[in-house]
Scaffold this motif. Structure first.
Motif, PDB file in Angstrom:
ATOM      1  N   PRO A 194     -14.287  -0.931  -3.892  1.00 55.27           N
ATOM      2  CA  PRO A 194     -14.931  -0.444  -2.667  1.00 55.27           C
ATOM      3  C   PRO A 194     -14.347  -1.053  -1.391  1.00 55.27           C
ATOM      4  CG  PRO A 194     -16.565  -1.388  -4.169  1.00 55.27           C
ATOM      5  CD  PRO A 194     -15.232  -1.589  -4.780  1.00 55.27           C
ATOM      6  N   ILE A 195     -13.920  -2.311  -1.478  1.00 53.60           N
ATOM      7  CA  ILE A 195     -13.325  -2.963  -0.309  1.00 53.60           C
ATOM      8  C   ILE A 195     -12.020  -2.259   0.068  1.00 53.60           C
ATOM      9  CG2 ILE A 195     -12.265  -5.101   0.533  1.00 53.60           C
ATOM     10  CD1 ILE A 195     -14.298  -6.595  -1.295  1.00 53.60           C
ATOM     11  N   LEU A 196     -11.172  -2.009  -0.927  1.00 55.50           N
ATOM     12  CA  LEU A 196      -9.891  -1.342  -0.653  1.00 55.50           C
ATOM     13  C   LEU A 196     -10.085   0.111  -0.245  1.00 55.50           C
ATOM     14  CD1 LEU A 196      -7.753  -2.879  -3.519  1.00 55.50           C
ATOM     15  CD2 LEU A 196      -7.499  -3.279  -1.068  1.00 55.50           C
ATOM     16  N   LYS A 197     -11.049   0.781  -0.838  1.00 54.88           N
ATOM     17  CA  LYS A 197     -11.320   2.180  -0.477  1.00 54.88           C
ATOM     18  C   LYS A 197     -11.755   2.264   0.978  1.00 54.88           C
ATOM     19  CE  LYS A 197     -13.505   6.319  -2.111  1.00 54.88           C
ATOM     20  NZ  LYS A 197     -14.333   6.950  -3.112  1.00 54.88           N
ATOM     21  N   PHE A 198     -12.560   1.307   1.408  1.00 54.58           N
ATOM     22  CA  PHE A 198     -13.000   1.283   2.798  1.00 54.58           C
ATOM     23  C   PHE A 198     -11.861   0.896   3.733  1.00 54.58           C
ATOM     24  CE2 PHE A 198     -14.651  -1.153   6.419  1.00 54.58           C
ATOM     25  CZ  PHE A 198     -15.416  -0.178   7.027  1.00 54.58           C
ATOM     26  N   SER A 199     -11.071  -0.098   3.368  1.00 51.60           N
ATOM     27  CA  SER A 199     -10.059  -0.619   4.287  1.00 51.60           C
ATOM     28  C   SER A 199      -8.794   0.226   4.381  1.00 51.60           C
ATOM     29  CB  SER A 199      -9.697  -2.055   3.926  1.00 51.60           C
ATOM     30  OG  SER A 199      -9.096  -2.102   2.665  1.00 51.60           O
ATOM     31  N   ILE A 200      -8.322   0.801   3.273  1.00 54.81           N
ATOM     32  CA  ILE A 200      -7.085   1.601   3.362  1.00 54.81           C
ATOM     33  C   ILE A 200      -7.345   3.082   3.194  1.00 54.81           C
ATOM     34  CG2 ILE A 200      -5.607  -0.269   2.571  1.00 54.81           C
ATOM     35  CD1 ILE A 200      -5.379   1.145  -0.106  1.00 54.81           C
ATOM     36  N   THR A 205       0.793  -1.231   0.000  1.00 49.37           N
ATOM     37  CA  THR A 205       0.000   0.000   0.000  1.00 49.37           C
ATOM     38  C   THR A 205       0.823   1.278   0.000  1.00 49.37           C
ATOM     39  OG1 THR A 205      -0.185  -0.010   2.412  1.00 49.37           O
ATOM     40  CG2 THR A 205      -1.933  -1.135   1.161  1.00 49.37           C
ATOM     41  N   SER A 206       2.140   1.203   0.015  1.00 46.53           N
ATOM     42  CA  SER A 206       2.949   2.418   0.081  1.00 46.53           C
ATOM     43  C   SER A 206       2.723   3.294  -1.145  1.00 46.53           C
ATOM     44  CB  SER A 206       4.432   2.075   0.232  1.00 46.53           C
ATOM     45  OG  SER A 206       4.891   1.384  -0.896  1.00 46.53           O
ATOM     46  N   GLY A 207       2.079   4.418  -0.919  1.00 43.96           N
ATOM     47  CA  GLY A 207       1.840   5.382  -1.984  1.00 43.96           C
ATOM     48  C   GLY A 207       0.805   4.956  -3.011  1.00 43.96           C
ATOM     49  N   ALA A 208       0.078   3.906  -2.750  1.00 43.91           N
ATOM     50  CA  ALA A 208      -0.887   3.411  -3.735  1.00 43.91           C
ATOM     51  C   ALA A 208      -2.298   3.834  -3.352  1.00 43.91           C
ATOM     52  CB  ALA A 208      -0.818   1.896  -3.817  1.00 43.91           C
ATOM     53  N   SER A 209      -3.063   4.195  -4.349  1.00 41.24           N
ATOM     54  CA  SER A 209      -4.468   4.537  -4.136  1.00 41.24           C
ATOM     55  C   SER A 209      -5.298   3.261  -4.206  1.00 41.24           C
ATOM     56  CB  SER A 209      -4.922   5.522  -5.203  1.00 41.24           C
ATOM     57  OG  SER A 209      -4.955   4.894  -6.467  1.00 41.24           O
ATOM     58  N   PRO A 210      -6.507   3.283  -3.670  1.00 38.14           N
ATOM     59  CA  PRO A 210      -7.369   2.106  -3.795  1.00 38.14           C
ATOM     60  C   PRO A 210      -7.618   1.732  -5.260  1.00 38.14           C
ATOM     61  CG  PRO A 210      -8.267   3.595  -2.166  1.00 38.14           C
ATOM     62  CD  PRO A 210      -7.112   4.297  -2.812  1.00 38.14           C
ATOM     63  N   PRO A 239       3.654  -3.686  -9.088  1.00 37.64           N
ATOM     64  CA  PRO A 239       4.155  -5.034  -9.373  1.00 37.64           C
ATOM     65  C   PRO A 239       4.039  -5.986  -8.185  1.00 37.64           C
ATOM     66  CG  PRO A 239       5.975  -3.487  -9.251  1.00 37.64           C
ATOM     67  CD  PRO A 239       4.723  -2.688  -9.148  1.00 37.64           C
ATOM     68  N   VAL A 240       4.173  -5.474  -6.965  1.00 37.11           N
ATOM     69  CA  VAL A 240       4.096  -6.343  -5.791  1.00 37.11           C
ATOM     70  C   VAL A 240       2.682  -6.898  -5.640  1.00 37.11           C
ATOM     71  CG1 VAL A 240       4.356  -6.446  -3.282  1.00 37.11           C
ATOM     72  CG2 VAL A 240       5.960  -5.097  -4.634  1.00 37.11           C
ATOM     73  N   ALA A 241       1.684  -6.045  -5.747  1.00 34.86           N
ATOM     74  CA  ALA A 241       0.289  -6.491  -5.612  1.00 34.86           C
ATOM     75  C   ALA A 241      -0.089  -7.440  -6.746  1.00 34.86           C
ATOM     76  CB  ALA A 241      -0.645  -5.285  -5.586  1.00 34.86           C
ATOM     77  N   SER A 242       0.345  -7.119  -7.958  1.00 34.38           N
ATOM     78  CA  SER A 242       0.004  -7.966  -9.105  1.00 34.38           C
ATOM     79  C   SER A 242       0.635  -9.350  -8.992  1.00 34.38           C
ATOM     80  CB  SER A 242       0.467  -7.313 -10.412  1.00 34.38           C
ATOM     81  OG  SER A 242      -0.231  -6.126 -10.635  1.00 34.38           O
ATOM     82  N   MET A 243       1.908  -9.400  -8.666  1.00 41.93           N
ATOM     83  CA  MET A 243       2.587 -10.701  -8.578  1.00 41.93           C
ATOM     84  C   MET A 243       2.104 -11.506  -7.369  1.00 41.93           C
ATOM     85  SD  MET A 243       4.278 -11.048 -11.265  1.00 41.93           S
ATOM     86  CE  MET A 243       5.244 -12.494 -10.961  1.00 41.93           C
ATOM     87  N   LEU A 244       1.779 -10.827  -6.271  1.00 45.74           N
ATOM     88  CA  LEU A 244       1.244 -11.534  -5.111  1.00 45.74           C
ATOM     89  C   LEU A 244      -0.069 -12.221  -5.480  1.00 45.74           C
ATOM     90  CD1 LEU A 244       1.361 -12.226  -2.087  1.00 45.74           C
ATOM     91  CD2 LEU A 244       0.118 -10.105  -1.668  1.00 45.74           C
ATOM     92  N   TYR A 280     -12.205  -5.839 -10.439  1.00 44.88           N
ATOM     93  CA  TYR A 280     -11.953  -4.452 -10.026  1.00 44.88           C
ATOM     94  C   TYR A 280     -13.177  -3.863  -9.331  1.00 44.88           C
ATOM     95  CZ  TYR A 280     -11.320   0.574 -10.269  1.00 44.88           C
ATOM     96  OH  TYR A 280     -11.239   1.896  -9.941  1.00 44.88           O
ATOM     97  N   ILE A 281     -14.364  -4.106  -9.898  1.00 44.23           N
ATOM     98  CA  ILE A 281     -15.602  -3.565  -9.320  1.00 44.23           C
ATOM     99  C   ILE A 281     -15.836  -4.103  -7.909  1.00 44.23           C
ATOM    100  CG2 ILE A 281     -18.135  -3.671  -9.547  1.00 44.23           C
ATOM    101  CD1 ILE A 281     -17.710  -3.345 -12.588  1.00 44.23           C
ATOM    102  N   VAL A 282     -15.432  -5.336  -7.668  1.00 46.19           N
ATOM    103  CA  VAL A 282     -15.569  -5.923  -6.331  1.00 46.19           C
ATOM    104  C   VAL A 282     -14.492  -5.388  -5.383  1.00 46.19           C
ATOM    105  CG1 VAL A 282     -15.407  -8.089  -5.031  1.00 46.19           C
ATOM    106  CG2 VAL A 282     -16.718  -8.003  -7.150  1.00 46.19           C
ATOM    107  N   LEU A 283     -13.245  -5.309  -5.855  1.00 41.84           N
ATOM    108  CA  LEU A 283     -12.128  -4.931  -4.980  1.00 41.84           C
ATOM    109  C   LEU A 283     -12.073  -3.448  -4.632  1.00 41.84           C
ATOM    110  CD1 LEU A 283      -9.130  -7.022  -6.348  1.00 41.84           C
ATOM    111  CD2 LEU A 283     -10.334  -7.310  -4.186  1.00 41.84           C
TER     112      LEU A 283
END
Length: 158
Positions: A143-149, A17-22, A59-64, A138-141
């Protein structure tokens, strides 16, 4: 905070999440999943890295997400082969995932040559699935990421 949260979960989440937007994280994770089910097992890093460079993804999120989808990748190969054969023609009836995996381990080039038309039809089907699946994930993730981070880009204006 437990040992696992302090030494494993928190450092991984900080890197991701470093410097990344939802938005960017959701897009990176969505492409990690959809490219992670590329119908040729063992080659999923290639489409993931292509998407990372093409769309400037995390790249970290994608490869994970790619690595976490490995079981889904193996399970999706027969699906892409069957539907690819149906839509684009080809011999999916003589296809076997176990024969493909064993052949890839023994003699990769001969196996790819033997299954070339079946795998090409599967890749065509995957290309049809790619934008639809990425958008759905993307549509599912998002709102979840916007709420959580939270939205880290609100305070930053150029």
């Amino acid at each position: 905070m437990s040992f696992f949260e302090r030494n494993v979960k928190k450092p991984i989440m900080d890197v991701i999440t470093s410097g990344a937007s939802p938005h960017s994280l959701a897009l990176s994770m969505a492409f990690g999943v959809t490219c992670g089910i590329f119908p040729i097992p063992g080659v999923t890093s290639v489409p993931v890295m292509a998407a990372v460079f093409l769309f400037r993804l995390n790249p970290v999120a994608s490869m994970l997400m790619n690595y976490l989808c490995t079981p889904l990748n193996i399970a999706s190969v027969p699906v892409f082969v069957a539907y690819g054969g149906q839509f684009f023609g080809g011999g999916a009836q003589e296809f076997s995932v176990s024969a493909l995996l064993q052949g890839l381990q023994e003699d990769t080039l001969t196996t790819l040559s033997e299954f070339r038309f079946v795998l090409l039809n599967a890749i065509y089907m995957w290309l049809v699935f790619l934008p639809i699946g990425t958008l759905a994930i993307y549509i599912v993730l998002y709102p979840i990421l916007k709420f959580s981070i939270g939205d880290k880009t609100k305070g930053k204006k150029a």
